[in-house]
Write an enzyme that holds these catalytic residues in place. Structure first.
Site, short mmCIF file in Angstrom:
data_model
loop_
_atom_site.label_atom_id
_atom_site.label_comp_id
_atom_site.label_asym_id
_atom_site.label_seq_id
_atom_site.Cartn_x
_atom_site.Cartn_y
_atom_site.Cartn_z
CE LYS A 54 -3.88 -1.91 2.54
NZ LYS A 54 -4.45 -2.15 3.84
CD GLN A 98 -3.63 -4.48 6.76
OE1 GLN A 98 -3.58 -3.54 5.98
NE2 GLN A 98 -4.20 -5.62 6.45
CG ASP A 121 -10.21 -0.51 4.33
OD1 ASP A 121 -9.90 -0.77 3.14
OD2 ASP A 121 -9.56 -0.93 5.31
#
Ligand code: NAD
Length: 302
Positions: A54, A98, A121
């Site tokens: 990422k 995460q 997200d």
């Protein structure tokens, strides 16, 4: 018949190029770049490797990238205050925590603390609701399903009026892709069926599908004879079925297989995604797109 291969890596490159063009233009016109913070708790090797990818992608696009690594034993309240700090930071447009998180931390509480307008997200209940309502309400569609829609549309597969069958009803893939494809919108307008572990006759449903999206996590679940000739098959499954030595590095790597028997299915389907190299590359790409869109919402130019 041999299916057209839907190459996620090529579509990823195409979208990243478009994003880079927009980032450069916004930087020139407004003097700002998208800001993304990735919060990593502990050192889970899979999470570290994903976060590294990422960061690399964000940097290659000229984003402000903040990697915030926290110890495995961080207290829940400290993690929540950290998120709050980024909620208030105007240079940050996307916050990503995460997953998975260590046991002492309530994952739901953490995701609910992220400002929905920075939740790139798309897992905050507000964004799940926005996706359900559809149209202009949608801000951050979850990345893997948004990537699946791009793969379908950019491959020239007609979704309007198509029979879509989704195998799997997870909150990360199955439910949101079903939701995206049934919306009254371009690249959607499909008739969607969602199948799952309690579905009575999975073969029957799969055989009806013009577009079959399989996200079960069961290697070879969908048999080649369940595929309608000419159908578009999107295999989301990533299953480790063994190990091999990489020809490039000489190191041990996992052998990955999808939920569909690719070699046989490609002789029947009209379009098919490989595993790896199909859906996989799209997730980070769509995260970058959501972060760019967040900046555009912030600037009032979305
Ligand atoms: P999950 O385990 O949360 O959900 C799986 C779903 O499949 C469940 O809803 C279950 O009802 C259904 N299912 C399982 N076995 C079934 C069966 N025998 N018959 C019918 N339905 C069945 O998984 P998930 O998070 O949605 O992920 C699914 C797969 O996609 C996994 O292999 C995962 O690794 C992969 N995945 C890939 C990406 C990516 O490539 N970027 C992202 C997310 C998930």
């Amino acid at each position: 018949m041999s299916a057209k291969l839907i190459r996620g890596t090529e579509i990823r490159d195409e979208i990243l190029k478009e994003i880079k063009g927009e980032v450069d233009r916004i930087k020139e016109e407004h003097g700002v770049v998208p800001g993304l913070v990735t919060i990593l708790v502990g050192e889970n090797p899979a999470s570290v490797s994903y976060v590294t990818s990422k960061i690399r992608t964000a940097q290659s696009l000229g984003y402000k990238e903040v990697q915030d690594s926290q110890p495995e034993d961080i207290k829940e309240e400290d993690l929540l205050s950290l998120i709050d700090k980024y909620n208030k930071d105007d240079s940050i447009h996307g916050i990503l925590v995460q997953l998975p998180l260590p046991k002492q931390i309530d994952e739901k509480k953490v995701l609910n603390t992220i400002d929905p307008d920075k939740d790139v997200d798309g897992f905050h209940p507000v964004n799940v609701g926005r996706l359900m309502i559809g149209g202009g309400e949608v801000k951050f569609p979850p990345c893997t399903p948004a990537g699946i829609q791009e793969l379908i549309v950019r491959s020239g597969v007609e979704t309007e009026g198509a029979e879509v069958v989704v195998v799997g009803r997870s909150n990360i893939v199955g439910k949101p892709i079903a939701n995206i494809l049934l919306q009254k919108a371009p690249g959607a307008n499909a008739t969607v069926t969602v199948a799952h572990t309690r579905t009575k006759d999975l073969a029957y449903h799969c055989k009806r599908a013009d577009i079959l999206v399989v996200a079960a996590g069961v290697p070879g679940l969908v048999k080649p004879e369940w595929i309608k000739p000419g159908a578009c098959v999107i295999d989301v499954g990533v299953n480790r079925v063994g190990e091999k030595i990489s020809e490039k590095t000489g190191k041990k790597i996992a052998i990955l297989k999808g939920d569909v028997d690719f070699d046989k299915a490609k002789e029947i389907a009209g379009y098919i995604t490989p595993v790896p190299g199909g859906v996989g590359p799209m997730t980070i790409t769509m995260l970058m797109k959501n972060t760019l869109n967040s900046l555009k919402f912030h600037l009032g130019i979305a």
